[in-house]
Scaffold this active site. Sequence first.
Site, PDB file in Angstrom:
ATOM      1  N   ALA A 109       0.852  -1.190   0.000  1.00 36.81           N
ATOM      2  CA  ALA A 109       0.000   0.000   0.000  1.00 36.81           C
ATOM      3  C   ALA A 109       0.895   1.250   0.000  1.00 36.81           C
ATOM      4  O   ALA A 109       2.073   1.181   0.335  1.00 36.81           O
ATOM      5  CB  ALA A 109      -0.941   0.010   1.195  1.00 36.81           C
ATOM      6  N   PHE A 110       0.291   2.378  -0.361  1.00 41.07           N
ATOM      7  CA  PHE A 110       1.114   3.565  -0.648  1.00 41.07           C
ATOM      8  C   PHE A 110       1.780   4.154   0.588  1.00 41.07           C
ATOM      9  O   PHE A 110       2.738   4.929   0.459  1.00 41.07           O
ATOM     10  CB  PHE A 110       0.284   4.622  -1.376  1.00 41.07           C
ATOM     11  CG  PHE A 110      -0.280   5.698  -0.501  1.00 41.07           C
ATOM     12  CD1 PHE A 110      -1.347   5.453   0.334  1.00 41.07           C
ATOM     13  CD2 PHE A 110       0.271   6.965  -0.508  1.00 41.07           C
ATOM     14  CE1 PHE A 110      -1.872   6.448   1.143  1.00 41.07           C
ATOM     15  CE2 PHE A 110      -0.237   7.972   0.299  1.00 41.07           C
ATOM     16  CZ  PHE A 110      -1.311   7.703   1.129  1.00 41.07           C
ATOM     17  N   LYS A 111       1.309   3.781   1.786  1.00 37.58           N
ATOM     18  CA  LYS A 111       1.935   4.355   2.979  1.00 37.58           C
ATOM     19  C   LYS A 111       3.413   3.976   3.087  1.00 37.58           C
ATOM     20  O   LYS A 111       4.182   4.639   3.767  1.00 37.58           O
ATOM     21  CB  LYS A 111       1.157   3.968   4.222  1.00 37.58           C
ATOM     22  CG  LYS A 111      -0.166   4.734   4.278  1.00 37.58           C
ATOM     23  CD  LYS A 111      -0.948   4.520   5.535  1.00 37.58           C
ATOM     24  CE  LYS A 111      -2.202   5.379   5.535  1.00 37.58           C
ATOM     25  NZ  LYS A 111      -3.145   5.018   4.454  1.00 37.58           N
ATOM     26  N   ASP A 112       3.801   2.905   2.391  1.00 31.48           N
ATOM     27  CA  ASP A 112       5.216   2.521   2.379  1.00 31.48           C
ATOM     28  C   ASP A 112       6.110   3.635   1.821  1.00 31.48           C
ATOM     29  O   ASP A 112       7.253   3.769   2.251  1.00 31.48           O
ATOM     30  CB  ASP A 112       5.429   1.273   1.517  1.00 31.48           C
ATOM     31  CG  ASP A 112       4.861   0.014   2.169  1.00 31.48           C
ATOM     32  OD1 ASP A 112       4.780  -0.028   3.411  1.00 31.48           O
ATOM     33  OD2 ASP A 112       4.500  -0.914   1.430  1.00 31.48           O
ATOM     34  N   LEU A 115       6.565   5.771   4.790  1.00 36.60           N
ATOM     35  CA  LEU A 115       7.021   5.102   6.014  1.00 36.60           C
ATOM     36  C   LEU A 115       8.327   4.334   5.844  1.00 36.60           C
ATOM     37  O   LEU A 115       8.941   3.931   6.821  1.00 36.60           O
ATOM     38  CB  LEU A 115       5.919   4.198   6.567  1.00 36.60           C
ATOM     39  CG  LEU A 115       4.898   4.973   7.411  1.00 36.60           C
ATOM     40  CD1 LEU A 115       3.662   4.141   7.693  1.00 36.60           C
ATOM     41  CD2 LEU A 115       5.522   5.466   8.717  1.00 36.60           C
TER      42      LEU A 115
END
Length: 495
Positions: A109-112, A115
């Site tokens: 998911a794009f939060k990687d 993060l």
Amino acid sequence: MKYVSTRGQSPKVTASEAILRGLAPDGGLYCPEYIPTVDQDFLDNLCQMDYNQRAAKVLSLFLEDFTEEQLLKEATEAYSTFDEYGVAPVVQLGNDCNIMELWHGPTCAFKDVALQMLPRLLRMSKEKLGVEEETCILVATSGDTGKAALEGFKDAPGVSVTVFYPNQGVSAVQRMQMVTQQGNNVHVAAVEGNFDDAQSGVKKIFGDSEFAKVLADRGQKLSSANSINWGRLAPQIVYYFSAYADLVNSESIKMGDKVNFCVPTGNFGDILAGWYAKAMGLPVNKLICASNSNKVLTDFFATGTYNKNREFFKTGSPSMDILISSNLERMLYHATGSAEKVADLMAQLVNNGQYTLDQATMDELCQVYAAGYADDAICDETIKEVFGKYSYVCDTHTAVAYAVNKEYVANTGDNTPTVVLSTASPFKFVGFVLSSLVGQQDPDVSEFRLLEELSTVSGDRIPAPLRNLETRQVLHDTLCEKDDMKETVNNFLNK
Ligand SMILES: *Cc1c(COP(=O)(O)O)cnc(C)c1O
């Protein structure tokens, strides 16, 4: 460049201090005091670069505490965890629609994207400021953020990460992703309760000054990894530039042409990063804000009133099930130019659950933003439609954005080339996606089987991070009552 609080009652700080603190002491969010601008030479240069070089170039304009060389080294290591497609590949569907896939990282998911970088920015900030205490990241998660934080912070020096997830309330895949997490500084616990219980528990721990003293005596300090931290927002600005450079390189556009970005939004973080890119001089026409049935932002752009007093819906795009879009505060600050006004609006939001922005500022915002929403039924239709037309499987969040963009084009006739941001792998929301493609699924079939089924139906491989999950070794089996969360953290951190 210094950072100022949106509420104006805290002193200016450096980038390092903003990243280390997260929230400003007055409760506001840190914003750059001015926005650096770029010219066409800068964009021409980006076209010759790979993603990591683009990241270093763009980030160095905001993070003056670090050199471009340092940032390049960190970005290169951070993004080596992404698969062979890279950090933000742009896929063309038909003539006018481009999809930017932001989910090739370790949790799909794009939060990687943010993060994987934040822990490095945090470490560099601590070094810069000579801070030696251990930073103890504490997260309550409804599923995705927890895993992305674990992957980002695992084995990071001087940091530990503790994640609480609701024992009733994450999917089987999400649970296995977290309880099999490796790393020498990671802690995971299930809480007997739902997400709100986990989140309230974490908030209580953050507000416990006695516990803070106990930790301080051990050289430890709690911190959060949520999306109000400037260190999470800044890395997201990069991919707007990257998509633009890719479109120039593929001759989909000419240098200087404008593009639209359509962004599936919850906290207003991702789309705000696009606004910074536009303000810096990236040729952007419209930023299209896409919501699901929790359409508090759609209504805000339509009426000028932000009102969180409304029914909350659980949807097929759960990462956008949000009624308080925290990062909108930064937009209000930049649009009004008045910390006093922002402080007043935010006080109204706390006291009345709503506020209304003045017409002049609203008009200005609507020059830049369009907004719309798509409910689960439209999302379902869209997943089918996109697969039928292009043999392309999109996840539920991406489908919301695709549908909102389609409606925007139909209503406005705006034929500017568009990039739709794709924020999750379809395998991550396999139940909904598979139902859309081949009809209702038997609720008793395990999600792990559904992954294989989706792979067969779509012809796409299951992403490596989600493969063979059910056979991996469970490393975290702590279960705690919601009243015992502090004790649980204390046990984890007192080793
Ligand atoms: C977090 C998330 C979003 C929303 O991002 P914001 O920055 O909160 O607007 C959209 N899609 C997915 C898959 C997410 O995880």
